[in-house]
Design an enzyme around this catalytic site. Sequence first.
Site, PDB file in Angstrom:
ATOM      1  CG  HIS A  50      31.398   4.487 -32.633  1.00 52.47           C
ATOM      2  ND1 HIS A  50      31.828   3.332 -32.418  1.00 52.47           N
ATOM      3  CD2 HIS A  50      32.439   3.950 -34.483  1.00 52.47           C
ATOM      4  CE1 HIS A  50      32.684   2.733 -32.932  1.00 52.47           C
ATOM      5  NE2 HIS A  50      33.125   3.662 -34.205  1.00 52.47           N
TER       6      HIS A  50
HETATM    7  C1  T46 Z   1      35.711   1.362 -34.666  1.00 47.45           C
HETATM    8  C2  T46 Z   1      35.673  -0.507 -34.232  1.00 47.45           C
HETATM    9  C3  T46 Z   1      36.233  -0.822 -35.393  1.00 47.45           C
HETATM   10  C4  T46 Z   1      41.664   4.106 -27.768  1.00 47.45           C
HETATM   11  O1  T46 Z   1      42.107   4.799 -26.853  1.00 47.45           O
HETATM   12  N1  T46 Z   1      42.308   4.332 -28.935  1.00 47.45           N
HETATM   13  C5  T46 Z   1      42.259   3.432 -29.269  1.00 47.45           C
HETATM   14  O2  T46 Z   1      42.502   3.708 -30.956  1.00 47.45           O
HETATM   15  C6  T46 Z   1      40.628   3.169 -29.680  1.00 47.45           C
HETATM   16  C7  T46 Z   1      40.034   2.177 -30.782  1.00 47.45           C
HETATM   17  C8  T46 Z   1      39.872   3.313 -28.826  1.00 47.45           C
HETATM   18  N2  T46 Z   1      40.367   2.924 -27.879  1.00 47.45           N
HETATM   19  C9  T46 Z   1      39.875   4.028 -26.295  1.00 47.45           C
HETATM   20  C10 T46 Z   1      38.159   3.746 -26.522  1.00 47.45           C
HETATM   21  C11 T46 Z   1      37.232   3.751 -26.118  1.00 47.45           C
HETATM   22  O3  T46 Z   1      37.293   4.406 -24.418  1.00 47.45           O
HETATM   23  O4  T46 Z   1      39.079   2.705 -25.754  1.00 47.45           O
HETATM   24  C12 T46 Z   1      37.793   2.198 -25.993  1.00 47.45           C
HETATM   25  C13 T46 Z   1      36.579   1.183 -26.088  1.00 47.45           C
HETATM   26  O5  T46 Z   1      36.665   1.975 -27.665  1.00 47.45           O
HETATM   27  P1  T46 Z   1      35.325   1.770 -28.500  1.00 47.45           P
HETATM   28  O6  T46 Z   1      34.049   1.616 -27.705  1.00 47.45           O
HETATM   29  O7  T46 Z   1      34.880   2.460 -29.270  1.00 47.45           O
HETATM   30  O8  T46 Z   1      35.418   0.722 -29.250  1.00 47.45           O
HETATM   31  P2  T46 Z   1      34.663  -0.622 -29.938  1.00 47.45           P
HETATM   32  O9  T46 Z   1      35.120  -2.358 -29.947  1.00 47.45           O
HETATM   33  O10 T46 Z   1      33.512   0.205 -29.840  1.00 47.45           O
HETATM   34  O11 T46 Z   1      35.377   0.468 -31.370  1.00 47.45           O
HETATM   35  C14 T46 Z   1      36.608   0.423 -32.330  1.00 47.45           C
HETATM   36  C15 T46 Z   1      36.968   1.505 -32.818  1.00 47.45           C
HETATM   37  O12 T46 Z   1      36.862   2.767 -31.583  1.00 47.45           O
HETATM   38  C16 T46 Z   1      36.251   1.914 -33.797  1.00 47.45           C
HETATM   39  O13 T46 Z   1      37.115   3.202 -34.493  1.00 47.45           O
HETATM   40  O14 T46 Z   1      35.599   1.197 -35.849  1.00 47.45           O
HETATM   41  O15 T46 Z   1      36.408  -0.987 -32.695  1.00 47.45           O
END
Ligand code: T46
Length: 134
Positions: A50
Site C-alpha cells: 500500500h
Molecule cells: C506500513 C507498514 C510498514 C491498526 O489498527 N493500527 C495501526 O496503527 C496499524 C499500523 C494497523 N492497524 C490494523 C489495520 C489492520 O487491520 O492492523 C492490521 C494490520 O495492518 P496492515 O495490514 O496495514 O499492516 P502492514 O504490515 O501491511 O502495514 C503496516 C502499516 O499499516 C503501514 O502503514 O507502512 O506496516
Amino acid sequence: MTIAKWINFSSIDDSRGSLIAIEANKTIPFEIKRIYYLYGNKDNVTRGMHAHKNLTQVIISISGSCKISLDNGHTKENVLLKNPDRGILVENFIWREMSDFSANCVLLVLASELYDESDYIRDYNLFKKFVEHD
Ligand code: T46
C-alpha cells in the site's frame, strides 16, 4: 534520484552494550504521533502493499532483517533493513512491500500521524493514478 532515504542514528556504546536514543523533530524529521512494531512474521509473507496519502514514517529493523521494496510509481528500489542504527524514511505516495523476514525480525515504525484507514491506498492501479503526473 534514490527513493531510499536513510537516517543514521548515533549509537552510545560501552562495555555493557549499545543504546540508541531517538528524538522527535531532531533525529526524526517530524512529531512522532504513533509507534507500532511488526514481529513474528511468518515464512514467505509479504506485508505492506500500500501507499499513504499523508503519512510519513521511519522504519527500523531493531532485530533481524527483511527486504523492503519502495516504489514511487516511476522507479522501484529494493533495500535490506538489517541495522538497528539506521532507519528508512518512507514519505507519502510511496508504495511499500516488506518481505524476506528473518525469524527474529522486529520492525519498529515511527509514524507522523495516528492510525487512519482512509489514508491508505491499497490498490496499486489507484496508486499509479495518484502519482502519474509527478
Ligand atoms: C506500513 C507498514 C510498514 C491498526 O489498527 N493500527 C495501526 O496503527 C496499524 C499500523 C494497523 N492497524 C490494523 C489495520 C489492520 O487491520 O492492523 C492490521 C494490520 O495492518 P496492515 O495490514 O496495514 O499492516 P502492514 O504490515 O501491511 O502495514 C503496516 C502499516 O499499516 C503501514 O502503514 O507502512 O506496516
